[in-house]
Design a protein around this motif. Structure first.
Motif, PDB file in Angstrom:
ATOM      1  N   VAL A   1       1.081  -1.136   0.301  1.00  0.00           N
ATOM      2  CA  VAL A   1       0.003   0.028   0.192  1.00  0.00           C
ATOM      3  C   VAL A   1       1.024   1.186  -0.138  1.00  0.00           C
ATOM      4  O   VAL A   1       0.704   2.530  -0.924  1.00  0.00           O
ATOM      5  CB  VAL A   1      -0.730   0.379   0.775  1.00  0.00           C
ATOM      6  N   HIS A   2       1.813   0.867   0.827  1.00  0.00           N
ATOM      7  CA  HIS A   2       3.154   2.343   1.088  1.00  0.00           C
ATOM      8  C   HIS A   2       3.987   2.250   1.152  1.00  0.00           C
ATOM      9  O   HIS A   2       4.883   1.034   1.515  1.00  0.00           O
ATOM     10  CB  HIS A   2       2.587   3.217   2.045  1.00  0.00           C
ATOM     11  N   TYR A   3       4.895   1.952  -0.756  1.00  0.00           N
ATOM     12  CA  TYR A   3       6.043   1.643  -0.820  1.00  0.00           C
ATOM     13  C   TYR A   3       7.053   1.824   0.322  1.00  0.00           C
ATOM     14  O   TYR A   3       7.252   3.124   0.114  1.00  0.00           O
ATOM     15  CB  TYR A   3       6.242   1.905  -2.452  1.00  0.00           C
ATOM     16  N   GLY A   4       8.311   0.465   0.480  1.00  0.00           N
ATOM     17  CA  GLY A   4       9.018   1.358   0.941  1.00  0.00           C
ATOM     18  C   GLY A   4       8.836   1.175   2.667  1.00  0.00           C
ATOM     19  O   GLY A   4       9.411   1.710   3.563  1.00  0.00           O
ATOM     20  N   LYS A   5       6.917   1.648   3.549  1.00  0.00           N
ATOM     21  CA  LYS A   5       6.680   1.248   4.331  1.00  0.00           C
ATOM     22  C   LYS A   5       6.389   0.028   5.240  1.00  0.00           C
ATOM     23  O   LYS A   5       6.296  -0.133   6.309  1.00  0.00           O
ATOM     24  CB  LYS A   5       5.621   2.798   4.469  1.00  0.00           C
ATOM     25  N   SER A   6       5.748  -0.608   4.297  1.00  0.00           N
ATOM     26  CA  SER A   6       4.134  -1.688   4.622  1.00  0.00           C
ATOM     27  C   SER A   6       5.471  -2.057   4.950  1.00  0.00           C
ATOM     28  O   SER A   6       4.486  -3.452   6.286  1.00  0.00           O
ATOM     29  CB  SER A   6       3.087  -2.092   3.518  1.00  0.00           C
ATOM     30  N   GLU A   7       5.438  -2.819   3.924  1.00  0.00           N
ATOM     31  CA  GLU A   7       7.010  -4.154   4.569  1.00  0.00           C
ATOM     32  C   GLU A   7       8.116  -3.884   5.727  1.00  0.00           C
ATOM     33  O   GLU A   7       7.805  -4.888   6.744  1.00  0.00           O
ATOM     34  CB  GLU A   7       7.993  -3.877   3.065  1.00  0.00           C
ATOM     35  N   LEU A   8       8.218  -2.986   6.205  1.00  0.00           N
ATOM     36  CA  LEU A   8       8.817  -2.355   7.790  1.00  0.00           C
ATOM     37  C   LEU A   8       7.515  -2.441   8.664  1.00  0.00           C
ATOM     38  O   LEU A   8       8.418  -2.945   9.451  1.00  0.00           O
ATOM     39  CB  LEU A   8       9.065  -1.025   7.357  1.00  0.00           C
ATOM     40  N   ALA A   9       6.732  -2.340   8.014  1.00  0.00           N
ATOM     41  CA  ALA A   9       5.420  -2.447   9.429  1.00  0.00           C
ATOM     42  C   ALA A   9       4.897  -3.727   9.567  1.00  0.00           C
ATOM     43  O   ALA A   9       4.584  -3.925  10.828  1.00  0.00           O
ATOM     44  CB  ALA A   9       4.576  -1.323   8.794  1.00  0.00           C
ATOM     45  N   LEU A  10       4.977  -4.569   8.088  1.00  0.00           N
ATOM     46  CA  LEU A  10       4.289  -6.011   8.618  1.00  0.00           C
ATOM     47  C   LEU A  10       5.005  -6.313   9.722  1.00  0.00           C
ATOM     48  O   LEU A  10       4.853  -7.201  10.060  1.00  0.00           O
ATOM     49  CB  LEU A  10       4.103  -6.372   7.008  1.00  0.00           C
ATOM     50  N   SER A  11       6.781  -6.453   8.852  1.00  0.00           N
ATOM     51  CA  SER A  11       8.224  -7.343   9.841  1.00  0.00           C
ATOM     52  C   SER A  11       7.262  -6.214  11.531  1.00  0.00           C
ATOM     53  O   SER A  11       8.230  -7.104  11.989  1.00  0.00           O
ATOM     54  CB  SER A  11       9.067  -7.196   9.350  1.00  0.00           C
ATOM     55  N   ARG A  12       7.916  -5.341  12.079  1.00  0.00           N
ATOM     56  CA  ARG A  12       7.681  -4.823  13.260  1.00  0.00           C
ATOM     57  C   ARG A  12       7.143  -5.974  13.843  1.00  0.00           C
ATOM     58  O   ARG A  12       6.587  -6.053  15.145  1.00  0.00           O
ATOM     59  CB  ARG A  12       7.684  -3.153  13.187  1.00  0.00           C
ATOM     60  N   PHE A  13       5.219  -5.515  12.929  1.00  0.00           N
ATOM     61  CA  PHE A  13       3.921  -6.149  13.748  1.00  0.00           C
ATOM     62  C   PHE A  13       3.941  -7.897  14.190  1.00  0.00           C
ATOM     63  O   PHE A  13       3.849  -8.019  14.945  1.00  0.00           O
ATOM     64  CB  PHE A  13       2.697  -6.016  12.613  1.00  0.00           C
ATOM     65  N   SER A  14       4.660  -8.528  13.168  1.00  0.00           N
ATOM     66  CA  SER A  14       4.456  -9.268  12.883  1.00  0.00           C
ATOM     67  C   SER A  14       5.495 -10.225  14.376  1.00  0.00           C
ATOM     68  O   SER A  14       5.854 -11.327  15.180  1.00  0.00           O
ATOM     69  CB  SER A  14       5.286 -10.565  11.174  1.00  0.00           C
ATOM     70  N   SER A  15       6.688  -9.306  14.426  1.00  0.00           N
ATOM     71  CA  SER A  15       7.491  -9.693  14.993  1.00  0.00           C
ATOM     72  C   SER A  15       7.188 -10.057  17.046  1.00  0.00           C
ATOM     73  O   SER A  15       7.144  -9.764  17.680  1.00  0.00           O
ATOM     74  CB  SER A  15       9.441  -8.779  15.034  1.00  0.00           C
ATOM     75  N   CYS A  16       6.469  -8.807  16.880  1.00  0.00           N
ATOM     76  CA  CYS A  16       5.869  -8.259  17.796  1.00  0.00           C
ATOM     77  C   CYS A  16       4.667  -9.213  18.796  1.00  0.00           C
ATOM     78  O   CYS A  16       5.127 -10.691  19.489  1.00  0.00           O
ATOM     79  CB  CYS A  16       4.746  -7.273  18.223  1.00  0.00           C
ATOM     80  N   VAL A  17       3.897  -9.971  17.402  1.00  0.00           N
ATOM     81  CA  VAL A  17       3.124 -11.237  17.437  1.00  0.00           C
ATOM     82  C   VAL A  17       4.492 -13.068  17.922  1.00  0.00           C
ATOM     83  O   VAL A  17       3.824 -13.945  19.075  1.00  0.00           O
ATOM     84  CB  VAL A  17       2.290 -11.592  15.993  1.00  0.00           C
ATOM     85  N   MET A  18       5.280 -12.895  16.857  1.00  0.00           N
ATOM     86  CA  MET A  18       5.907 -13.614  17.417  1.00  0.00           C
ATOM     87  C   MET A  18       7.043 -14.071  18.768  1.00  0.00           C
ATOM     88  O   MET A  18       6.926 -14.771  19.335  1.00  0.00           O
ATOM     89  CB  MET A  18       7.172 -13.662  16.515  1.00  0.00           C
ATOM     90  N   LEU A  19       6.934 -12.751  19.447  1.00  0.00           N
ATOM     91  CA  LEU A  19       7.782 -12.369  20.890  1.00  0.00           C
ATOM     92  C   LEU A  19       6.630 -13.136  21.853  1.00  0.00           C
ATOM     93  O   LEU A  19       6.713 -13.291  22.876  1.00  0.00           O
ATOM     94  CB  LEU A  19       8.076 -10.971  20.687  1.00  0.00           C
ATOM     95  N   VAL A  20       4.868 -12.936  21.445  1.00  0.00           N
ATOM     96  CA  VAL A  20       4.116 -12.885  22.582  1.00  0.00           C
ATOM     97  C   VAL A  20       4.042 -14.594  22.026  1.00  0.00           C
ATOM     98  O   VAL A  20       3.209 -15.673  22.996  1.00  0.00           O
ATOM     99  CB  VAL A  20       2.805 -12.238  21.999  1.00  0.00           C
ATOM    100  N   VAL A  21       4.569 -14.645  21.530  1.00  0.00           N
ATOM    101  CA  VAL A  21       3.599 -16.441  21.093  1.00  0.00           C
ATOM    102  C   VAL A  21       4.480 -16.984  21.381  1.00  0.00           C
ATOM    103  O   VAL A  21       5.100 -18.327  22.171  1.00  0.00           O
ATOM    104  CB  VAL A  21       3.540 -16.696  18.939  1.00  0.00           C
ATOM    105  N   TYR A  22       6.375 -16.662  21.496  1.00  0.00           N
ATOM    106  CA  TYR A  22       7.013 -17.992  22.366  1.00  0.00           C
ATOM    107  C   TYR A  22       7.367 -17.544  23.724  1.00  0.00           C
ATOM    108  O   TYR A  22       7.105 -18.730  24.395  1.00  0.00           O
ATOM    109  CB  TYR A  22       8.757 -16.757  21.761  1.00  0.00           C
ATOM    110  N   ALA A  23       6.574 -16.631  24.252  1.00  0.00           N
ATOM    111  CA  ALA A  23       6.474 -16.123  25.547  1.00  0.00           C
ATOM    112  C   ALA A  23       5.259 -17.101  26.234  1.00  0.00           C
ATOM    113  O   ALA A  23       5.302 -17.944  27.119  1.00  0.00           O
ATOM    114  CB  ALA A  23       5.941 -15.049  25.540  1.00  0.00           C
ATOM    115  N   ALA A  24       3.925 -17.644  25.262  1.00  0.00           N
ATOM    116  CA  ALA A  24       3.222 -18.554  25.694  1.00  0.00           C
ATOM    117  C   ALA A  24       3.802 -19.705  25.692  1.00  0.00           C
ATOM    118  O   ALA A  24       3.691 -20.838  26.666  1.00  0.00           O
ATOM    119  CB  ALA A  24       2.664 -18.091  24.222  1.00  0.00           C
ATOM    120  N   TYR A  25       5.103 -19.905  24.277  1.00  0.00           N
ATOM    121  CA  TYR A  25       5.380 -21.334  24.393  1.00  0.00           C
ATOM    122  C   TYR A  25       6.389 -21.735  25.214  1.00  0.00           C
ATOM    123  O   TYR A  25       6.401 -22.843  25.429  1.00  0.00           O
ATOM    124  CB  TYR A  25       6.481 -21.244  23.168  1.00  0.00           C
ATOM    125  N   LEU A  26       7.121 -20.668  26.359  1.00  0.00           N
ATOM    126  CA  LEU A  26       7.789 -21.437  27.040  1.00  0.00           C
ATOM    127  C   LEU A  26       6.801 -20.725  28.531  1.00  0.00           C
ATOM    128  O   LEU A  26       7.513 -22.054  29.384  1.00  0.00           O
ATOM    129  CB  LEU A  26       8.235 -18.944  27.951  1.00  0.00           C
TER     130      LEU A  26
END
Length: 449
Positions: A231-256
């Motif tokens: 949607v926003h060239y050069g920004k959406s990719e980075l925003a999606l990566s940061r959002f997905s990273s936060c979700v993955m950290l939450v999942v890893y905490a639940a895994y622990l």
């Protein structure tokens, strides 16, 4: 009167001398049995100097005992492994950097110097695991086993070498899943070649699911980039990566939480298999800590600090070594760096597999890959966010496809819950194919670089 005669008789037998008629019983009791004079004689002023000398000898003995304990700890940690002969290459790399600045030699010597440190880091973690239990010990093993890669990644991120961070973390996942697990299966299969080794399938399925989720987190930013549908060239990719990273950290905490609470025996090997061979009792008797808990903590701090110092020189010399040796940076980041960083996992996984404890080997190898994909990579994205570095989850198409195929192959190998030396050999040869692919792969320049 009878009592008096009895006392006199006892006194005469003991030859204590004549007893006075008045208060003879009291004198006998006070002087021979309950007399406080021996105790008071010890506290006389003439013996105060003797007490001071005794306390001084105690202090000297304690100081001697402390020094012998330090020497024993140093001998156990630093002088008990032949791999520690490579430790002097670390200071030598620093000296060459100061004198000549030849990046090729600095990189090579730093790589050699970090190798025994990574293995000793795993050793200190295993010693600490004796005092924390099997579950926490397995998590500590995976955590400090990845400390080398994480330290290198943070130094590279601070130097704006985002591509080196991505390649080194990706290579660590591939190395753990193919090389470390393959060596564990191969060596364990050679020791127990007459039967198939067994491990808990439920643990492997959980880790395989987490690895597939990590692949999904890495795949979507790459697909978004290469399909040019942002949607926003050069920004959406980075925003999606940061959002997905936060979700993955939450999942890893639940895994622990799932490991520590719901599955407390996740790193405990299957007892029936060890009891059939009659080796479990012998192994348990031999497995005693060689250093104390606080010695393990102190050595962890010292080794981590020394790895941090060498990692800075290693990261600074990567590009120079690539040009000097004409080796692609992708090969250095994906193959060479993870082999050094995974030295602890190599030693631990092979050792436990040769003792027919494949559950612990899986906890070290696959658990380490899970921790890198679900914690280390998202953590680096968040740290880069704080540093102002555009670290994202777009690992490029070739690297993401390699990771996806590797996870699928390893998941198929783990679904039966058994292993043998042939499966280990196939995993090792798969890693050889991956290494050859990255040796001929030219890494594209990062967009916006």
């Amino acid at each position: 009167m009878d009592y008096k005669f009895q006392v006199v008789g006892i006194q005469s037998q003991l030859e204590m001398g004549p007893i006075a008629e008045n208060g003879s019983v009291r004198e006998f009791k006070d002087e021979s049995v309950f007399s406080p004079e021996p105790g008071t004689q010890k506290m006389q002023p003439s013996h105060i100097g003797d007490c001071g000398s005794v306390s001084g000898s105690f202090q000297a003995g304690g100081r001697k005992k402390w020094s012998s304990g330090v020497y024993k700890s140093i001998k156990t940690v630093l002088l008990s492994n032949k791999l520690n002969l490579l430790m002097p290459f670390g200071p030598l790399a620093i000296i060459i950097h100061q004198l000549s600045g030849h990046n090729g030699w600095v990189f090579f010597l730093s790589l050699l110097g970090i190798t025994p440190l990574a293995e000793r880091l795993g050793y200190a973690t295993e010693q600490l695991a004796f005092y924390t239990g099997s579950t926490v010990g397995g998590l500590l093993n995976a955590t400090f086993g990845n400390a080398t890669e994480l330290i290198i990644a943070i130094y590279a991120l601070r130097s704006n070498m985002i591509r080196v961070v991505q390649l080194s973390l990706l290579g660590s996942i591939l190395s753990n899943m193919l090389l470390v697990l393959g060596c564990a299966f191969f060596c364990g299969g050679l020791v127990f070649y007459q039967k198939e080794q067994v491990f808990d399938k439920s643990t492997a399925i959980v880790n395989s699911g987490l690895l597939l989720m990590a692949v999904m987190g890495l795949l979507f930013p790459a697909v978004l980039h290469y399909t040019h549908t942002e949607v926003h060239y050069g920004k959406s990719e980075l925003a999606l990566s940061r959002f997905s990273s936060c979700v993955m950290l939450v999942v890893y905490a639940a895994y622990l939480f799932f490991q520590l609470r719901s599955q407390k025996d996740i790193y405990v090997p299957i007892p029936e298999e060890g009891s059939q061979n009659g080796e479990s009792t012998d192994d348990n008797d031999n497995e005693t800590p060689e250093i104390s808990k606080w010695e393990s903590v102190i050595w962890l701090a010292i080794i981590t600090a020394w790895i941090s110092i060498l990692s800075e020189y290693l990261v600074d010399a990567i590009e120079g070594a690539s040009h000097a040796w004409n080796i692609p940076i992708a090969f250095i980041g994906v193959i060479l760096l993870p082999i050094v960083g995974n030295a602890a996992e190599h030693a631990s996984a092979i050792m436990f597999a040769m003792k027919d404890k494949l559950d612990i080997s899986l906890g070290v190898a696959i658990g380490s890959s899970t921790q890198i994909s679900m914690f280390a990579i998202p953590f680096c994205v968040v740290v880069g966010w704080m540093m102002g570095q555009p670290m994202d989850l777009n690992f490029q198409l070739f690297e993401t496809a390699t990771l996806f195929i590797t996870v699928i192959v390893v998941a198929f190998f783990l679904q039966e819950g058994t292993s043998n030396y042939f499966k280990g050999l196939m995993l090792i040869l798969c890693y050889v194919i991956v290494a050859a692919s990255f040796f001929v792969h030219e890494d594209p320049r990062p967009t916006g670089g």
